[in-house]
Design a protein around this motif. Structure first.
Motif, mmCIF file in Angstrom:
data_model
loop_
_atom_site.group_PDB
_atom_site.id
_atom_site.type_symbol
_atom_site.label_atom_id
_atom_site.label_comp_id
_atom_site.label_asym_id
_atom_site.label_seq_id
_atom_site.Cartn_x
_atom_site.Cartn_y
_atom_site.Cartn_z
ATOM 1 N N ALA A 276 90.631 94.244 -4.961
ATOM 2 C CA ALA A 276 90.162 93.237 -3.996
ATOM 3 C C ALA A 276 91.160 93.085 -2.846
ATOM 4 N N GLN A 289 97.305 82.159 -6.349
ATOM 5 C CA GLN A 289 96.265 81.572 -5.501
ATOM 6 C C GLN A 289 94.896 81.563 -6.175
ATOM 7 N N ILE A 290 94.803 82.177 -7.356
ATOM 8 C CA ILE A 290 93.525 82.160 -8.062
ATOM 9 C C ILE A 290 93.361 80.802 -8.735
ATOM 10 N N LEU A 291 92.296 80.123 -8.359
ATOM 11 C CA LEU A 291 92.052 78.762 -8.839
ATOM 12 C C LEU A 291 92.160 78.672 -10.354
ATOM 13 N N GLU A 292 91.477 79.575 -11.070
ATOM 14 C CA GLU A 292 91.463 79.519 -12.536
ATOM 15 C C GLU A 292 92.857 79.712 -13.110
ATOM 16 N N LEU B 266 93.825 78.320 -2.326
ATOM 17 C CA LEU B 266 93.222 78.834 -3.547
ATOM 18 C C LEU B 266 91.914 79.574 -3.310
ATOM 19 N N VAL B 267 91.596 80.463 -4.247
ATOM 20 C CA VAL B 267 90.339 81.214 -4.184
ATOM 21 C C VAL B 267 89.801 81.330 -5.611
ATOM 22 N N PRO B 268 88.489 81.135 -5.818
ATOM 23 C CA PRO B 268 87.949 81.294 -7.171
ATOM 24 C C PRO B 268 88.025 82.757 -7.607
ATOM 25 N N LEU B 269 88.305 82.959 -8.882
ATOM 26 C CA LEU B 269 88.388 84.308 -9.434
ATOM 27 C C LEU B 269 87.136 85.128 -9.099
ATOM 28 N N ASP B 270 85.967 84.523 -9.255
ATOM 29 C CA ASP B 270 84.722 85.263 -9.022
ATOM 30 C C ASP B 270 84.622 85.803 -7.597
ATOM 31 N N MET B 272 87.009 86.908 -5.771
ATOM 32 C CA MET B 272 87.825 88.131 -5.700
ATOM 33 C C MET B 272 87.182 89.262 -6.514
#
Lengths: 298, 298
Positions: A276, A289-292, B266-270, B272
């Protein structure tokens, strides 16, 4: 952060499923170890087991599995298509979280030492745990299989890292450490298998390509396709996008399009994140930076 | 699977940091709620707070925060560059794990009803929780700000969804539900701001582009660049790769290269993973194939 390691023992039994279950029961008895997956193949007469957990727990589960397999599987009676040299044949440790490769190598050595000493089974350290350069390669460690090793184990070249220089009915075990392996297949819009074979030859390390890629050109002519079937043995060193871009360039040279790809089984999150960030051109992205990740701290 | 929701209250205080701390203390007192981030801006005289946890816990934390802000912030005394209509100005709920948008809408309504009834503060439901189409747009809900709303709140057009049709010193609150927002910037290898503005105009929904993209062309001439600065308000509906490919095509039309990109915050895993599967051409990938997901079950 809790450390997590994966261990993927391969045992030389894929037909007597009651025996396989008896061996799996040893793993299931260890609290804190999760049996992720297992798959028996009758032709290969072999079962591949994947388990995961904290290092000490996984070590204990691997020990119990090896002990039970040695008790139940007689290599003098074993036949199957897949090369093998032991009741438990190979035991790789793979870092999953909070583990270095060095720590996985230490696990391999700790397990190997105990197996050699208590079970009197010869153990060869392989891949990242190898004690000699030629033993990094599993095929080389297993050369001649159980029958051949029986003849040659007393030679200095085949001296095991742990255990006696003679083979019992449980054979010998390769124990090692390696990065997670990703099965990545790319489909080409052609039925010309020669093109697939040429591209596979160009990309795999064994014939001059990338060190961390094993590849074959496979005939999928029923689907009107040829597939480049790859094992990516270190996606940190050789990322998925590099394999894809290489194939894209070579296929274009033959005037052939890429019509899709697949990942078989599991893939580490980082391997996908690398794809990505590469294609988005992100230069300063952090997995924090990944929210989860912020929420669940995996 | 434990449900997790994010809530991002914006409060109209960014200068008196002791007051901000007093309001944050209300959130910190709720066990099971994690304060992910907060950021005060003195020019805006506003603080943006991000918290996360199980729905009921987050609901309780939001309630306490709103109560304390209403007690401590007087809109008659408030000045700042950012548009605002309340002590707590906006409260969006964002689904993170195991939550549907509908459930977030329900949270917004539950909170709004209680705020209207117990605190006598007018509440407007907005975005996905909106009760009228024109209230989906926060700018429309906040039109005229605190001062303007004071004049017009008695009109039928401005009747709040909950609470009285009159404004006290705590103003009114917009409470709603929305997907996670991603700040995605793409840099162009040119100092010609007109090109950046033209591409931003082409991509943003407000001038004919993608409904879920807000965009501006920004002068970064000190770095020899122009930036397309985007807010992606729904990366499921309008993925990151679609924005990038659009910009790539438009930039090529101007003979300008893309020289990198960034994700701010932040960015959601999905979001990416969608990028990785798109560029790899994976047609049948499931997030269950991610090793860490199997292990940690996030």
């Amino acid at each position: 952060m809790v450390k997590v390691v994966e261990c993927i023992p391969n045992i030389s039994e894929g037909r007597r499923l009651d025996v396989v279950e008896e061996i799996l029961a040893e793993v299931r008895q260890v609290a804190g170890v999760t049996l992720l997956d297992y798959s028996s193949n009758a032709d290969h007469n072999r079962t591949v087991i994947s388990m995961i957990g904290e290092p000490e727990k996984v070590l204990e589960a691997a020990w119990r599995l090896i002990s039970k397999a040695a008790e139940k599987i007689d290599l003098d009676q074993h036949q199957g298509e897949h090369p093998r040299m032991g009741a438990t044949d190979v035991v790789p440790f793979v870092p999953v979280r909070g583990m270095t490769m060095e720590e996985c190598v230490d696990l391999a050595k700790t397990l190997g030492e105990r197996v050699g000493r208590e079970l009197l089974i010869p153990v060869y350290l392989y891949e990242k745990a190898a004690s000699r350069p030629e033993r990094r390669n599993l095929a080389e460690v297993r050369r001649g299989q159980y029958e051949g090793l029986k003849e040659s184990i007393a030679t200095s070249e085949r001296t095991p890292d742990y255990g006696p220089s003679e083979l019992g009915k449980a054979g010998a075990i390769a124990i090692g450490a390696r990065p997670p392996l990703v099965a990545f297949n790319v489909n080409l819009g052609t039925t010309n298998l020669e093109i697939g074979k040429a591209i596979a030859k160009g990309i795999r390390g064994s014939s001059g390509g990338f060190v961390n890629i094993k590849a074959l050109g496979i005939d999928l002519s029923e689907q009107g396709l040829v597939q480049i079937s790859m094992n990516m043995v270190d996606t940190q060193g050789t990322p998925l996008y590099r394999a894809l871009e290489f194939i894209k360039t070579e296929a274009a040279h033959f005037g052939v399009p890429i019509v899709g790809s697949e990942i078989v089984g599991l893939v580490p999150l980082d391997a996908m994140m690398d794809v990505a960030t590469y294609y988005l051109g992100l230069h300063d992205f952090s997995s924090e930076q990944i929210l989860e990740k912020r929420v669940f701290g995996f």
